[in-house]
Design an enzyme around this catalytic site. Structure first.
Site, mmCIF file in Angstrom:
data_model
loop_
_atom_site.group_PDB
_atom_site.id
_atom_site.type_symbol
_atom_site.label_atom_id
_atom_site.label_comp_id
_atom_site.label_asym_id
_atom_site.label_seq_id
_atom_site.Cartn_x
_atom_site.Cartn_y
_atom_site.Cartn_z
ATOM 1 C CD GLU A 123 60.055 15.831 153.444
ATOM 2 O OE1 GLU A 123 59.606 14.629 153.077
ATOM 3 O OE2 GLU A 123 60.881 16.023 153.545
HETATM 4 C C1 ACM Z 1 61.526 16.063 149.202
HETATM 5 O O1 ACM Z 1 61.502 15.552 148.464
HETATM 6 N N1 ACM Z 1 61.175 16.377 150.394
HETATM 7 C C2 ACM Z 1 61.016 17.110 147.527
#
Ligand code: ACM
Length: 546
Positions: A321
């Site tokens: 992310e």
């Molecule tokens: C995640 O759940 N951001 C790895």
């Protein structure tokens, strides 16, 4: 008859005879290297059940026997490989980088109990099955065990839990309880998510502001904290004694807001966020690969963190992310961070997004994004804020390519699908305890929607991971728990139990698919040990708890 062991053993036979263990029963080891596992077994049985067996006595460096005044050994543990060739060896890779064989045998006859394996760890796994059998067959302070023969071994080498210690800081004693839970179900990896936007939890002496400033907070107004080098050494050793490898995660280049509060000079010139409209905001800021100070920082961190996790052959570099970052910057960052990990003699593991960089065959990508926008039931569930929606859509689109790309590079995957192994999903099962029903409304991310215990068993790591066609393409499996809604130990345990044994079933058992009624019957037999140990668990109305 099926024995109440989780994960389900590979082969098992039973007969109508029995053998009784009591406080007179002694444990003997035929090889001094088994003294540790045998003594641990005696301790754990006492904690599970209150039954205190007679521990082994080590006479000298070559012989360890029962005390002379004890009855003949009721439980004998030995190094051996009888029958083990009949079952498959584990697929995947181990977090400690070794090829330790965990296959083992356990035989209960009217004469006594024998546990064997080629390594102390294998014997420890066999003794763990025996612990569960003792719990399930306890009667008035003795264990009347059915005669049985189990020959068993894991389907996958890497079987773990990823624990978020950032959004809520879990004290070392609570993390040790989690290690105890892992060990009882033959899970062998504790992946510590040590850094994130809300905090930093590990000492880096050359960067003191990380623990002075970045560690001070958690999510919202929860207290912060970090593990001192000494506390981590104790925790890592505690886990190693239980054959659990602790793998550190330093999440980068995104999820680094706490770093930027400690060292603002590492932050991008312009900080950006997306306002979620509920008092929270998502940062869109990441460490920048083009700046030399970024790499001085990463090297300092790796130099301090790597030696604190001596059992782990891997360093987890996060990589997830990194919203707001250009794809090429993300890939350049991952490539260089991975090279720095390798230069320190460690292998690379990261969330699936690292597959967008240039992985190699020793690298492991952790597959988590099992949500498919095309299949999502539009209109149900909360709608993301307008500014976040395009980022999420783009993220899910790119995510489709990650697992196949990691495999094409010859790397392996850890299966951690959000659908089945994210334990911060709300519980879908009702609890028979009204206080837990209230907690259930509060716990878990609404975004994911609820999942029942049965849902958690209703999948297969090979069949349900994109691009995977054979067991050896997986390192193994990891459950994950993120702590946005989890405020302390009771919340944590309520979300881990009874889901954790289900994850263990998927990682260890060769019996797939899992038969839910039979699994639920085995699960029910686990609760007396949880009660005796004071562990909190969701008292699901779908299970006939003992
Ligand atoms: C995640 O759940 N951001 C790895």
């Amino acid at each position: 008859m099926s024995l109440p062991v989780i994960p389900a053993p590979t082969t098992m036979t039973t007969s109508h005879e029995s053998f009784t263990l009591s406080s007179e029963s002694a444990v003997a080891v035929q090889s001094p290297e088994l003294a540790g596992p045998a003594a641990l077994f005696v301790r754990e049985v006492r904690l599970d059940t209150g039954l205190t067996l007679v521990p082994p006595v080590i006479r000298d460096r070559t012989a360890a026997t029962v005390p002379p005044d004890a009855t003949p050994a009721a439980v004998t543990v030995l190094i051996g490989d009888e029958g083990l060739d009949d079952i498959p060896s584990a697929a995947g890779v181990r977090a400690d980088g070794s090829d330790v064989d965990e296959r083992h045998g356990l035989e209960i006859t009217s004469e006594g109990v024998r546990v064997w394996g080629p390594t102390p760890e294998a014997v420890h796994r066999g003794l763990t099955s025996l612990r569960q059998l003792i719990t399930a067959h306890l009667q008035d302070g003795t264990a009347v065990l059915p005669a049985a023969r189990i020959v068993d071994g894991p389907r996958f080498a890497w079987r773990g839990l990823s624990l978020d210690v950032v959004r809520t800081f879990h004290a070392p004693a609570e993390v040790r309880r989690v290690v105890d839970m892992l060990a009882l179900y033959k899970l062998n990896v504790l992946h510590l998510h040590l850094t994130d936007d809300q905090g930093w939890r590990v000492e880096v002496p050359s960067r003191p502001e990380l623990t002075r400033v970045a560690a001070a907070g958690a999510i919202g107004d929860r207290p912060g904290g970090y593990y001192s080098t000494h506390e981590l050494a104790e925790l890592v050793a505690y886990a190693a004694d239980r054959y659990v490898t602790v793998v550190p995660e330093i999440d980068m280049p995104g999820h680094t807001s706490a770093v930027f509060t400690a060292y603002p000079e590492l932050a991008p010139a312009e900080l950006r966020t997306i306002d979620l409209g509920n008092g929270n905001a998502i940062p869109l800021n990441a460490l920048e690969p083009g700046r030399p100070e970024t790499w001085a920082f990463v090297e300092d961190v790796l130099d301090a963190v790597v030696p604190q996790f001596p059992q782990s052959a891997y360093v987890h570099i996060g990589g997830d992310e990194a919203w707001g970052m250009a794809d090429e910057d993300h890939a350049a960052f991952v490539d260089k961070a991975a090279a720095l990990v390798r230069a320190r003699g460690k292998r690379v593991v990261g969330w699936q997004e690292i597959a967008r960089a240039n992985l190699g065959p020793d690298d492991v990508a952790q597959y988590w994004i099992s949500i498919d926008l095309d299949a999502a039931d539009a209109g149900n569930g909360p709608v993301p804020p307008k500014d976040l929606l395009p980022i999420l859509v783009e993220h899910l689109r790119k995510a489709k390519g990650d697992a196949p790309k990691a495999l094409a590079a010859g790397g392996r995957l850890i299966a951690s699908p959000t659908t089945w192994l994210y334990f911060d999903r709300p519980h879908g099962d009702a609890s028979s305890d009204p206080a837990q029903e209230e907690a259930r409304q509060r716990l878990g991310l609404e975004f994911y929607g609820p999942a029942t215990l049965r849902d958690g068993l209703d999948w297969d790591p090979v069949e349900d991971t994109p691009g995977v066609t054979s067991t050896d393409q997986l390192a193994g499996i990891e459950a994950a728990i993120w702590c946005e809604t989890i405020t302390g130990p009771d919340d944590l345990e309520l979300m881990l139990l009874p889901r954790l044994p289900g994850a263990a079933e998927k990682g260890w058992s060769h019996q797939t698919p899992t038969d839910w009624p039979m699994y639920a019957a085995r699960l029910a037999e686990q609760s007396p040990a949880w009660r005796t140990r004071g562990w909190t668990w969701l008292q699901s109305t779908e299970v006939d708890w003992k």
